[in-house]
Design a protein around this motif. Structure first.
Motif, PDB file in Angstrom:
ATOM      1  N   TRP B  34       0.863  -1.184   0.000  1.00 39.22           N
ATOM      2  CA  TRP B  34       0.000   0.000   0.000  1.00 39.22           C
ATOM      3  C   TRP B  34       0.898   1.233   0.000  1.00 39.22           C
ATOM      4  CZ3 TRP B  34      -5.152   0.274  -0.730  1.00 39.22           C
ATOM      5  CH2 TRP B  34      -5.899  -0.900  -0.556  1.00 39.22           C
ATOM      6  N   TYR B  35       0.530   2.182  -0.882  1.00 36.96           N
ATOM      7  CA  TYR B  35       1.270   3.429  -1.002  1.00 36.96           C
ATOM      8  C   TYR B  35       0.309   4.589  -0.827  1.00 36.96           C
ATOM      9  CZ  TYR B  35       5.167   0.906  -3.150  1.00 36.96           C
ATOM     10  OH  TYR B  35       6.214   0.052  -3.395  1.00 36.96           O
ATOM     11  N   ARG B  36       0.881   5.689  -0.360  1.00 37.67           N
ATOM     12  CA  ARG B  36       0.149   6.948  -0.303  1.00 37.67           C
ATOM     13  C   ARG B  36       0.827   7.908  -1.271  1.00 37.67           C
ATOM     14  NH1 ARG B  36      -1.623  10.966   4.540  1.00 37.67           N
ATOM     15  NH2 ARG B  36      -1.410  12.909   3.353  1.00 37.67           N
ATOM     16  N   GLN B  37       0.012   8.690  -1.987  1.00 35.46           N
ATOM     17  CA  GLN B  37       0.560   9.711  -2.878  1.00 35.46           C
ATOM     18  C   GLN B  37      -0.190  11.021  -2.654  1.00 35.46           C
ATOM     19  OE1 GLN B  37      -0.011   9.400  -7.196  1.00 35.46           O
ATOM     20  NE2 GLN B  37       2.122  10.016  -7.497  1.00 35.46           N
ATOM     21  N   ASP B  38       0.552  12.067  -2.293  1.00 36.43           N
ATOM     22  CA  ASP B  38      -0.003  13.408  -2.236  1.00 36.43           C
ATOM     23  C   ASP B  38       0.113  14.034  -3.617  1.00 36.43           C
ATOM     24  OD1 ASP B  38       1.342  13.221   0.907  1.00 36.43           O
ATOM     25  OD2 ASP B  38      -0.756  13.756   0.604  1.00 36.43           O
ATOM     26  N   PRO B  39      -0.740  15.017  -3.927  1.00 36.26           N
ATOM     27  CA  PRO B  39      -0.752  15.589  -5.286  1.00 36.26           C
ATOM     28  C   PRO B  39       0.627  16.045  -5.742  1.00 36.26           C
ATOM     29  CG  PRO B  39      -2.640  16.382  -4.043  1.00 36.26           C
ATOM     30  CD  PRO B  39      -1.788  15.613  -3.069  1.00 36.26           C
ATOM     31  N   GLY B  40       1.043  15.591  -6.898  1.00 34.40           N
ATOM     32  CA  GLY B  40       2.317  15.995  -7.482  1.00 34.40           C
ATOM     33  C   GLY B  40       3.542  15.410  -6.804  1.00 34.40           C
ATOM     34  N   LYS B  41       3.335  14.496  -5.899  1.00 36.23           N
ATOM     35  CA  LYS B  41       4.455  13.943  -5.130  1.00 36.23           C
ATOM     36  C   LYS B  41       4.714  12.484  -5.489  1.00 36.23           C
ATOM     37  CE  LYS B  41       4.831  17.682  -2.616  1.00 36.23           C
ATOM     38  NZ  LYS B  41       5.993  18.578  -2.767  1.00 36.23           N
ATOM     39  N   ALA B  79     -11.069   9.051  10.742  1.00 34.01           N
ATOM     40  CA  ALA B  79     -10.309   9.813   9.739  1.00 34.01           C
ATOM     41  C   ALA B  79     -10.065  11.252  10.175  1.00 34.01           C
ATOM     42  CB  ALA B  79     -11.057   9.789   8.414  1.00 34.01           C
ATOM     43  N   VAL B  80      -8.901  11.754   9.795  1.00 33.05           N
ATOM     44  CA  VAL B  80      -8.551  13.154   9.995  1.00 33.05           C
ATOM     45  C   VAL B  80      -8.159  13.743   8.646  1.00 33.05           C
ATOM     46  CG1 VAL B  80      -7.838  12.931  12.402  1.00 33.05           C
ATOM     47  CG2 VAL B  80      -6.181  12.547  10.587  1.00 33.05           C
ATOM     48  N   SER B  84      -6.095  12.843   3.818  1.00 30.57           N
ATOM     49  CA  SER B  84      -6.523  13.117   2.444  1.00 30.57           C
ATOM     50  C   SER B  84      -5.335  12.923   1.491  1.00 30.57           C
ATOM     51  CB  SER B  84      -7.057  14.544   2.320  1.00 30.57           C
ATOM     52  OG  SER B  84      -8.204  14.736   3.107  1.00 30.57           O
ATOM     53  N   ALA B  85      -5.516  12.029   0.521  1.00 28.89           N
ATOM     54  CA  ALA B  85      -4.441  11.675  -0.422  1.00 28.89           C
ATOM     55  C   ALA B  85      -5.010  10.628  -1.374  1.00 28.89           C
ATOM     56  CB  ALA B  85      -3.237  11.099   0.317  1.00 28.89           C
ATOM     57  N   THR B  86      -4.170  10.170  -2.293  1.00 27.25           N
ATOM     58  CA  THR B  86      -4.540   9.018  -3.122  1.00 27.25           C
ATOM     59  C   THR B  86      -3.807   7.802  -2.592  1.00 27.25           C
ATOM     60  OG1 THR B  86      -4.885  10.411  -5.073  1.00 27.25           O
ATOM     61  CG2 THR B  86      -4.568   8.055  -5.449  1.00 27.25           C
ATOM     62  N   TYR B  87      -4.519   6.717  -2.435  1.00 27.26           N
ATOM     63  CA  TYR B  87      -3.949   5.482  -1.912  1.00 27.26           C
ATOM     64  C   TYR B  87      -3.952   4.426  -3.014  1.00 27.26           C
ATOM     65  CZ  TYR B  87      -4.258   7.689   2.598  1.00 27.26           C
ATOM     66  OH  TYR B  87      -4.085   8.569   3.637  1.00 27.26           O
ATOM     67  N   PHE B  88      -2.794   3.841  -3.214  1.00 25.80           N
ATOM     68  CA  PHE B  88      -2.643   2.785  -4.206  1.00 25.80           C
ATOM     69  C   PHE B  88      -2.278   1.479  -3.525  1.00 25.80           C
ATOM     70  CE2 PHE B  88      -2.680   5.054  -8.203  1.00 25.80           C
ATOM     71  CZ  PHE B  88      -2.240   6.336  -7.898  1.00 25.80           C
ATOM     72  N   CYS B  89      -2.866   0.396  -4.007  1.00 25.06           N
ATOM     73  CA  CYS B  89      -2.316  -0.914  -3.682  1.00 25.06           C
ATOM     74  C   CYS B  89      -1.551  -1.396  -4.909  1.00 25.06           C
ATOM     75  CB  CYS B  89      -3.392  -1.909  -3.271  1.00 25.06           C
ATOM     76  SG  CYS B  89      -4.554  -2.359  -4.559  1.00 25.06           S
ATOM     77  N   ALA B  90      -0.587  -2.258  -4.663  1.00 25.01           N
ATOM     78  CA  ALA B  90       0.226  -2.801  -5.748  1.00 25.01           C
ATOM     79  C   ALA B  90       0.656  -4.206  -5.358  1.00 25.01           C
ATOM     80  CB  ALA B  90       1.451  -1.918  -6.008  1.00 25.01           C
ATOM     81  N   ALA B  91       0.800  -5.056  -6.350  1.00 29.33           N
ATOM     82  CA  ALA B  91       1.173  -6.440  -6.090  1.00 29.33           C
ATOM     83  C   ALA B  91       2.322  -6.850  -6.987  1.00 29.33           C
ATOM     84  CB  ALA B  91      -0.034  -7.360  -6.320  1.00 29.33           C
ATOM     85  N   THR B  92       3.124  -7.782  -6.482  1.00 27.66           N
ATOM     86  CA  THR B  92       4.140  -8.427  -7.308  1.00 27.66           C
ATOM     87  C   THR B  92       3.777  -9.898  -7.414  1.00 27.66           C
ATOM     88  OG1 THR B  92       5.503  -8.970  -5.396  1.00 27.66           O
ATOM     89  CG2 THR B  92       5.970  -6.907  -6.513  1.00 27.66           C
ATOM     90  N   GLN B 104      -5.897   1.169  -9.499  1.00 27.46           N
ATOM     91  CA  GLN B 104      -6.212   2.471 -10.098  1.00 27.46           C
ATOM     92  C   GLN B 104      -6.027   3.622  -9.114  1.00 27.46           C
ATOM     93  OE1 GLN B 104      -8.182  -0.201  -9.600  1.00 27.46           O
ATOM     94  NE2 GLN B 104      -9.890  -0.188 -11.060  1.00 27.46           N
ATOM     95  N   GLY B 105      -5.984   3.303  -7.846  1.00 27.41           N
ATOM     96  CA  GLY B 105      -5.874   4.348  -6.834  1.00 27.41           C
ATOM     97  C   GLY B 105      -7.243   4.741  -6.284  1.00 27.41           C
ATOM     98  N   THR B 106      -7.253   5.109  -5.025  1.00 27.59           N
ATOM     99  CA  THR B 106      -8.460   5.616  -4.364  1.00 27.59           C
ATOM    100  C   THR B 106      -8.165   7.030  -3.879  1.00 27.59           C
ATOM    101  OG1 THR B 106      -9.179   3.421  -3.636  1.00 27.59           O
ATOM    102  CG2 THR B 106     -10.039   5.331  -2.425  1.00 27.59           C
ATOM    103  N   ILE B 107      -8.928   7.982  -4.387  1.00 27.42           N
ATOM    104  CA  ILE B 107      -8.746   9.371  -3.965  1.00 27.42           C
ATOM    105  C   ILE B 107      -9.593   9.592  -2.726  1.00 27.42           C
ATOM    106  CG2 ILE B 107      -9.008  11.792  -4.583  1.00 27.42           C
ATOM    107  CD1 ILE B 107      -8.713  10.951  -7.522  1.00 27.42           C
ATOM    108  N   LEU B 108      -8.914   9.808  -1.615  1.00 26.52           N
ATOM    109  CA  LEU B 108      -9.587   9.982  -0.326  1.00 26.52           C
ATOM    110  C   LEU B 108      -9.592  11.462   0.043  1.00 26.52           C
ATOM    111  CD1 LEU B 108     -10.769   8.967   2.375  1.00 26.52           C
ATOM    112  CD2 LEU B 108      -8.421   8.728   3.192  1.00 26.52           C
ATOM    113  N   THR B 109     -10.776  11.960   0.329  1.00 29.39           N
ATOM    114  CA  THR B 109     -10.912  13.337   0.806  1.00 29.39           C
ATOM    115  C   THR B 109     -11.624  13.283   2.143  1.00 29.39           C
ATOM    116  OG1 THR B 109     -11.140  14.096  -1.480  1.00 29.39           O
ATOM    117  CG2 THR B 109     -11.730  15.647   0.254  1.00 29.39           C
ATOM    118  N   VAL B 110     -11.005  13.866   3.150  1.00 24.98           N
ATOM    119  CA  VAL B 110     -11.598  13.882   4.484  1.00 24.98           C
ATOM    120  C   VAL B 110     -12.064  15.307   4.782  1.00 24.98           C
ATOM    121  CG1 VAL B 110     -11.253  13.418   6.929  1.00 24.98           C
ATOM    122  CG2 VAL B 110     -10.057  12.030   5.213  1.00 24.98           C
ATOM    123  N   HIS B 111     -13.348  15.423   5.052  1.00 20.28           N
ATOM    124  CA  HIS B 111     -13.965  16.731   5.317  1.00 20.28           C
ATOM    125  C   HIS B 111     -14.153  16.938   6.809  1.00 20.28           C
ATOM    126  CE1 HIS B 111     -14.931  17.251   1.095  1.00 20.28           C
ATOM    127  NE2 HIS B 111     -15.376  16.011   1.064  1.00 20.28           N
TER     128      HIS B 111
END
Lengths: 115, 112
Positions: B34-41, B79-80, B84-92, B104-111
């Motif tokens: 599992w990975y986290r990706q912030d916008p542009g990062k 959640a806090v 908020s970020a995009t979360y990807f799972c990946a497998a080998t 494909q990634g899950t875009i999580l937004t916490v309000h």
């Protein structure tokens, strides 16, 4: 903490031009990878490299792409004649002795914009 | 060919709520990430799951792996906004030399 570094962070190029994206993997790693991510899409595998040769490549990695480890520390991705659809974030990654059995660490990415 | 699918693709949560992201993969896999990706990062590694029944927790995130169902979950507790970020799972898997196949990634937004 060791890290994978990529240069440049952002490259703008004209369509048809050649670009070289550079990566310095973690120093004792042996497996190297390039991935790309088109804006808003998932991360896609391009190529893996081990023992100075390509281990595996995807359908995306056609004759326009090449990789090289020119000096034992850098790992480069060359795109010979860029197309608009090559615009993406390109990530380099490296992993240690275990190859498929060790975690890959990603660089910060190079954003390539083809105009 | 290994395929990885995540759902949901978009997740809007209120602070304090719990939710789960699901990751299915199509063939036997050596490892699930599992990975986290912030916008542009870049991709920040969160968890590596190696075996059936593996469960790992870090803060408000907990990941699990069921190799028989070919399913991994990422559970978010209370959640806090910082999550908020995009979360990807990946497998080998298979004969690949550590090649990661991403969902494909899950875009999580916490309000608030």
């Amino acid at each position: 903490e060791p890290e994978v570094t990529q240069t440049p962070s952002h490259q703008v190029t004209q369509m048809g031009q050649e670009v070289i994206l550079r990566c310095v993997p973690i120093s004792n790693h042996l497996y190297f990878y390039w991935y790309r991510q088109i804006l808003g899409q998932k991360v896609e595998f391009l190529v893996s490299f081990y023992n100075n040769e390509i281990s595996e490549k995807s359908e995306i990695f056609d004759d326009q792409f090449s990789v090289e480890r020119p000096d034992g520390s850098n790992f480069t991705l060359k795109i010979r004649s860029t197309k608009l659809e090559d615009s993406a974030m390109y990530f380099c990654a490296s992993s240690g002795l275990g190859g498929r059995y060790t975690e890959a660490f990603f660089g910060q990415g190079t954003r390539l914009t083809v105009v | 060919e290994l395929k990885v699918e995540q759902n949901p693709l978009f997740l809007s949560m209120q602070e304090g709520k719990n939710y789960t992201i699901y990751c299915n993969y199509s063939t036997t896999s050596d490892r699930l990430y599992w990975y986290r990706q912030d916008p542009g990062k870049s991709l920040e590694s969160l968890f590596v799951l190696l075996s059936n029944g593996a469960v790992k927790q870090e803060g408000r995130l907990m990941a699990s792996l069921d190799t028989k169902a070919r399913l991994s979950t990422l559970h978010i507790t209370a959640a806090v906004h910082d999550l908020s970020a995009t979360y990807f799972c990946a497998a080998t898997g298979g004969t690949s030399y550590g090649k990661l196949t991403f969902g494909q990634g899950t875009i999580l937004t916490v309000h608030p």
